[in-house]
Scaffold this motif. Structure first.
Motif, mmCIF file in Angstrom:
data_model
loop_
_atom_site.group_PDB
_atom_site.id
_atom_site.type_symbol
_atom_site.label_atom_id
_atom_site.label_comp_id
_atom_site.label_asym_id
_atom_site.label_seq_id
_atom_site.Cartn_x
_atom_site.Cartn_y
_atom_site.Cartn_z
ATOM 1 N N THR A 53 44.309 31.336 46.544
ATOM 2 C CA THR A 53 43.370 31.439 47.469
ATOM 3 C C THR A 53 42.387 30.659 46.945
ATOM 4 O OG1 THR A 53 44.017 33.658 47.949
ATOM 5 C CG2 THR A 53 41.880 32.995 48.478
ATOM 6 N N ALA A 86 43.257 26.794 47.784
ATOM 7 C CA ALA A 86 43.074 26.687 49.107
ATOM 8 C C ALA A 86 41.466 26.385 49.450
ATOM 9 C CB ALA A 86 43.763 27.691 49.813
ATOM 10 N N GLY A 87 40.588 27.171 48.689
ATOM 11 C CA GLY A 87 39.185 27.042 49.022
ATOM 12 C C GLY A 87 38.715 25.838 48.480
ATOM 13 N N GLU A 144 39.832 23.135 50.935
ATOM 14 C CA GLU A 144 38.882 23.155 52.145
ATOM 15 C C GLU A 144 37.641 22.431 51.941
ATOM 16 O OE1 GLU A 144 38.716 24.746 55.952
ATOM 17 O OE2 GLU A 144 40.392 25.054 54.667
ATOM 18 N N ARG A 196 37.679 18.724 52.245
ATOM 19 C CA ARG A 196 37.866 18.296 53.327
ATOM 20 C C ARG A 196 36.549 18.011 54.075
ATOM 21 N NH1 ARG A 196 42.933 20.597 54.019
ATOM 22 N NH2 ARG A 196 42.064 22.453 54.688
ATOM 23 N N ASP A 197 35.592 19.021 53.813
ATOM 24 C CA ASP A 197 34.414 19.266 54.479
ATOM 25 C C ASP A 197 33.304 17.908 54.174
ATOM 26 O OD1 ASP A 197 34.828 21.500 55.664
ATOM 27 O OD2 ASP A 197 33.821 22.484 54.100
#
Ligand SMILES: Cc1cc2nc3c(=O)[nH]c(=O)nc-3n(C[C@H](O)[C@H](O)[C@H](O)COP(=O)(O)O)c2cc1C
Length: 194
Positions: free
Chosen positions: A183, A186-187, A190, A193-194
């Motif tokens: 998790t 994955a964070g 994420e 990508r931002d």
């Protein structure tokens, strides 16, 4: 390959499991970690020796049967190393005689154990004695609790294992840890990508 591959050696927690999965393994196999559980039938005084060991107390030795084995460094291992490597049938016999005297086993019991190890393999008597040496010494410690007589196979992870969960608790804990790590990763992905 088209078959599931399981990673082994040095695994003890969820982080390792995630690392193995990341490398494409289907899962992990654990030796030392499952040995150190409340469900394991290894005698308690033996488990206590493993729990007390640090990474520096795990060694690789050829002194038992000529092949490298990773073990807890104990007085037995040091004594075996001092007595040198087994090279001849005479030497193998002398060592077996020493073990027999200390263990209180009869020659008949020793021969039966040795023959059981053959499993239909074509081994010479000298090879058989060498091959029999390690399991006999392992059994003394791991089954009979004779840490003064036997040897204790140990992964390097011994140094970082400090508890005796049940197998169910261990697996549950590892899966939870692995999920937390995944998790968090994955964070991170994420965020990138931002
Ligand atoms: C009590 C015990 C007995 C072992 N006996 C053998 C053995 O007979 N042959 C072998 O190839 N490895 C043996 N090993 C080594 C395991 O293959 C090794 O522990 C396994 O790869 C898992 O690594 P881990 O202990 O770091 O989880 C033994 C390990 C332990 C803890």
């Amino acid at each position: 390959v088209r078959i599931p591959v399981v990673a082994a050696g040095g695994f003890f927690d969820g982080r390792g499991l995630v690392a193995a999965l990341a490398y494409g393994a289907a899962g992990v196999a654990m030796g030392t970690r499952f040995l150190l559980t409340s469900d394991s039938t290894v005698p308690d005084p033996v488990k206590a020796r493993y729990l007390a060991a640090t990474v520096r107390d795990v060694t690789v030795t050829r002194a038992v049967d000529g092949l490298p084995h990773r073990m807890l460094r104990t007085d037995v291992v040091t004594a075996l190393e001092r007595s040198g490597r087994i090279r001849t049938l005479g030497h193998a016999l002398r060592r077996a005689a020493g073990f027999r005297r200390l263990s209180g086993l009869t020659w008949r019991q020793l021969a039966r154990d040795g023959l059981a190890l053959r499993h239909g393999k074509e081994l010479s008597w000298s090879r058989l004695l060498l091959a029999a040496n390690t399991p006999m010494l392992l059994k003394s410690a791991m089954v009979d609790g004779r840490t003064d007589l036997g040897v204790m196979a140990a992964g390097q992870v011994t140094g970082v294992i400090e508890d005796l969960p049940s197998c169910a608790e261990l697996v549950e804990r590892m899966v939870k840890e692995a999920e937390e790590v995944m998790t968090a990763l994955a964070g991170l992905a994420e965020g990138t990508r931002d």
